[in-house]
Design a protein around this motif. Structure first.
Motif, PDB file in Angstrom:
ATOM      1  N   GLN A 264      -7.513 -50.957  18.486  1.00  0.00           N
ATOM      2  CA  GLN A 264      -7.267 -52.079  17.582  1.00  0.00           C
ATOM      3  C   GLN A 264      -7.710 -51.803  16.151  1.00  0.00           C
ATOM      4  O   GLN A 264      -7.138 -52.345  15.208  1.00  0.00           O
ATOM      5  CB  GLN A 264      -8.001 -53.331  18.101  1.00  0.00           C
ATOM      6  N   GLU A 265      -8.728 -50.957  15.985  1.00  0.00           N
ATOM      7  CA  GLU A 265      -9.246 -50.707  14.645  1.00  0.00           C
ATOM      8  C   GLU A 265      -9.791 -49.292  14.544  1.00  0.00           C
ATOM      9  O   GLU A 265     -10.231 -48.708  15.539  1.00  0.00           O
ATOM     10  CB  GLU A 265     -10.348 -51.707  14.300  1.00  0.00           C
ATOM     11  N   ALA A 266      -9.721 -48.742  13.350  1.00  0.00           N
ATOM     12  CA  ALA A 266     -10.270 -47.408  13.107  1.00  0.00           C
ATOM     13  C   ALA A 266     -11.787 -47.491  13.003  1.00  0.00           C
ATOM     14  O   ALA A 266     -12.348 -48.515  12.611  1.00  0.00           O
ATOM     15  CB  ALA A 266      -9.683 -46.820  11.832  1.00  0.00           C
ATOM     16  N   GLY A 267     -12.453 -46.389  13.381  1.00  0.00           N
ATOM     17  CA  GLY A 267     -13.899 -46.304  13.234  1.00  0.00           C
ATOM     18  C   GLY A 267     -14.700 -46.775  14.414  1.00  0.00           C
ATOM     19  O   GLY A 267     -15.928 -46.631  14.425  1.00  0.00           O
TER      20      GLY A 267
ATOM     21  N   THR B 113     -11.369 -42.415  26.417  1.00  0.00           N
ATOM     22  CA  THR B 113     -11.955 -42.910  25.174  1.00  0.00           C
ATOM     23  C   THR B 113     -11.006 -42.594  24.031  1.00  0.00           C
ATOM     24  O   THR B 113     -10.647 -41.435  23.808  1.00  0.00           O
ATOM     25  CB  THR B 113     -13.320 -42.264  24.897  1.00  0.00           C
ATOM     26  N   ALA B 114     -10.586 -43.644  23.309  1.00  0.00           N
ATOM     27  CA  ALA B 114      -9.668 -43.477  22.182  1.00  0.00           C
ATOM     28  C   ALA B 114     -10.395 -43.785  20.877  1.00  0.00           C
ATOM     29  O   ALA B 114     -11.239 -44.690  20.810  1.00  0.00           O
ATOM     30  CB  ALA B 114      -8.460 -44.397  22.347  1.00  0.00           C
ATOM     31  N   PHE B 115     -10.034 -43.031  19.832  1.00  0.00           N
ATOM     32  CA  PHE B 115     -10.721 -43.197  18.543  1.00  0.00           C
ATOM     33  C   PHE B 115      -9.820 -42.715  17.410  1.00  0.00           C
ATOM     34  O   PHE B 115      -9.067 -41.757  17.562  1.00  0.00           O
ATOM     35  CB  PHE B 115     -12.025 -42.388  18.531  1.00  0.00           C
ATOM     36  N   ALA B 116      -9.922 -43.396  16.269  1.00  0.00           N
ATOM     37  CA  ALA B 116      -9.304 -42.942  15.021  1.00  0.00           C
ATOM     38  C   ALA B 116     -10.337 -43.084  13.918  1.00  0.00           C
ATOM     39  O   ALA B 116     -10.994 -44.131  13.810  1.00  0.00           O
ATOM     40  CB  ALA B 116      -8.061 -43.766  14.684  1.00  0.00           C
TER      41      ALA B 116
END
Length: 525
Positions: free
Chosen positions: A131-134, A64-67
């Motif tokens: 692809q996108e933050a949040g 799981t990736a997240f920013a």
């Protein structure tokens, strides 16, 4: 001349930080240590390394990736990229380096023979590209040959980029739930709590993210001092590759409680230890925070049936520590363990049994003499369940959250967030945000107050309309006292109380940058 040189260094440091070299000013120190006129800016490039998850034929791993959204305001406005790619694997570095117990050469000889024998990954496609933050993204694999991963994020996705690797193994000696926040590359790591005993198989996974070879030394410390001699020296880690090393091949003295020091003499690596116990299952032992006079180990679950503390004073001086448990009502001293004496260079282990007595807590170790400066490092092995239905996890000493920390891979149920404010009189307010789900859901934020000298265990907020997985971000409010955090995942497997605990240190998503041309000569005094 000295002042002129320092002014030039100030310019170089500022330029380095703006282009993403966050190490020039670690956020651990806090803004109080920033040079006058300096500012905090988001990093613009982050690197992460995920070790090979499991060799089990009945294991499944989720990434799981997240920013965090809005974390990189002002980071050149670039949208950015964030992705991991498979690394090569050196199969025969040490005894059974393929993770299946195959006998082989030991120590330095094995490392030298492995040089140039990297097994290239079959697939080099990006894994969990963000692809996108949040909004988190996930992917899964059930391959027993899943490789280690190396990757980087830049632009708006770099600050706070986090990847969680969670593996469920249904059966066998490695059964249970294994969790790890993928690590950042560095040159030194500490792992109190490793074992070279016959009932454990502990592998340290060394992963090189760079295009040049890394050279690593592995130092083991037992109760009487150093355990590993030349067998742990000069281990070569080829570019963009990983080397798993079975720790029991580094010493002829089986030791249940030991401490591992990983030192990269050339280059840099990511390091994590995978521990497998015949009776207690398996999990990842993350690296502990850098040694310091006081350490905090957050997140002991309320139903822990066994707690073992392993600690080391790695410097030249012994350490005498006051042992306390931070509970919801305050700091208490465990019965029979008011203080702990650590001899320099010698690992000490203490069985704390059912320390929590049905109430969640966090362990706080501070110098018995308030002026003592001897650094220490420590970790806990936690067990839940009884008899044949036992499962273990590890909690290392953890840095405080200065600005923000992130826990990825939270599901509809099973997450517990632990917050501890270890200093009496220094309360903290913490904003906890649950992100949108990977498949849908609305972010939600809740603020918790943790009184100084207490700990708080809560079921974190859940995004309304959740579909898939979500991430948690933890942000202390300005002016709050220090706070340490951890997240427990509980995903029972039949009657087995499978669980894993991830410490949540500061994500180093921002860096303190002095003003260009600033005179830093005062910092040399």
């Amino acid at each position: 001349m000295k002042r002129t040189m320092m002014s030039l260094i100030g310019v170089a440091v500022a330029l380095g930080a703006v282009t993403g070299v966050a190490a020039v000013a670690a956020p651990d120190a806090g803004d109080r240590d920033a040079p006058r006129g300096g500012s905090r800016l988001p990093v613009q490039r982050s690197a992460l390394l995920c070790p090979a998850p499991t060799s089990s034929e009945v294991g499944e791993t989720a990434y799981t990736a997240f920013a965090p959204k809005g974390a990189a305001a002002g980071a050149d406005g670039k949208k950015g990229t964030a992705e991991l790619r498979p690394a090569g694997t050196v199969r025969d570095a040490g005894d059974g380096a393929d993770g299946k117990g195959k006998k082989g050469k030991k120590g330095k000889d094995a490392a030298e023979s492995a040089a140039g024998q990297t097994v290239a990954p079959r697939d080099t496609k990006p894994v969990v590209p963000l692809q996108e933050a949040g909004k988190p993204v996930t992917t899964t694999t059930d391959s027993p040959d899943a490789p280690a991963l190396v990757g980087a994020a830049d632009g708006t996705l770099a600050p706070g980029w986090t990847v969680q690797q969670t593996t469920s193994v249904a059966a066998g000696s490695g059964r249970g739930l294994l969790g790890l926040s993928c690590t950042t590359p560095d040159t030194t790591f500490w792992f109190p709590g490793v074992s070279t005993a016959t009932d454990r198989q502990d592998y340290v996974h060394l992963t090189n993210p760079d295009a040049t070879q890394a050279v690593v030394d592995l130092e083991l410390h037992g109760k009487d001092g150093s355990l590993a001699g030349s067998a742990g020296e000069d281990i070569s880690v080829p570019p963009h590759a990983t080397v798993p090393v079975l720790l029991s091949t580094l010493t002829t003295a089986p030791t249940t409680n030991a401490s591992l020091h990983v030192v990269a003499r050339e280059g840099r690596v990511g390091a994590a230890v995978q521990a497998s116990d015949g009776k207690l299952g398996s999990d990842w032992l993350p690296p502990a925070a850098d040694p310091s006079p006081s350490v905090v180990l957050p997140g002991i679950p309320k139903d822990a049936t066994s707690v073992r503390l392993v600690a080391l004073a790695p410097g030249e001086s012994d350490a005498d520590l006051k042992v306390q448990l931070a509970t919801p009502t305050g700091l208490i001293t465990p019965a029979g363990l008011e203080t702990l004496h650590l001899k320099s260079g010698m690992t000490t282990a203490v069985d704390l049994k059912d320390l929590t007595k049905g109430e969640a807590g966090s362990l706080v170790l501070t110098p018995s003499d308030g002026d003592a400066k001897a650094p220490v490092t420590a970790a806990l092995r936690i067990t839940r369940g009884k008899g044949a239905k036992q499962e273990m996890a590890f909690i290392p000493a953890t840095r405080p959250v200065e600005k923000r920390a992130t826990a990825a891979d939270n599901r509809d149920r099973g997450s517990t967030l632990s917050l501890v404010a270890p200093e009496k009189g220094k309360d903290t307010k913490v904003k906890v945000t649950a992100s949108a789900g990977s498949g849908g859901g609305t972010p939600v934020t809740k603020t918790y107050t943790v009184k100084g000298g207490t700990g708080l265990d809560v079921e974190p907020p859940r995004p309304p309309g959740l579909k898939g997985t979500y991430a948690l971000t933890v942000e202390p409010e300005p002016g709050s006292g220090p706070v340490h955090a951890a997240r427990m995942l509980a995903r029972p497997q039949g009657g087995l109380p499978a669980f894993t605990v991830q410490p949540l240190p500061d994500d180093r998503g921002s860096v303190l940058v002095p003003t260009a041309g600033q005179d830093l000569s005062v910092l040399t005094n």
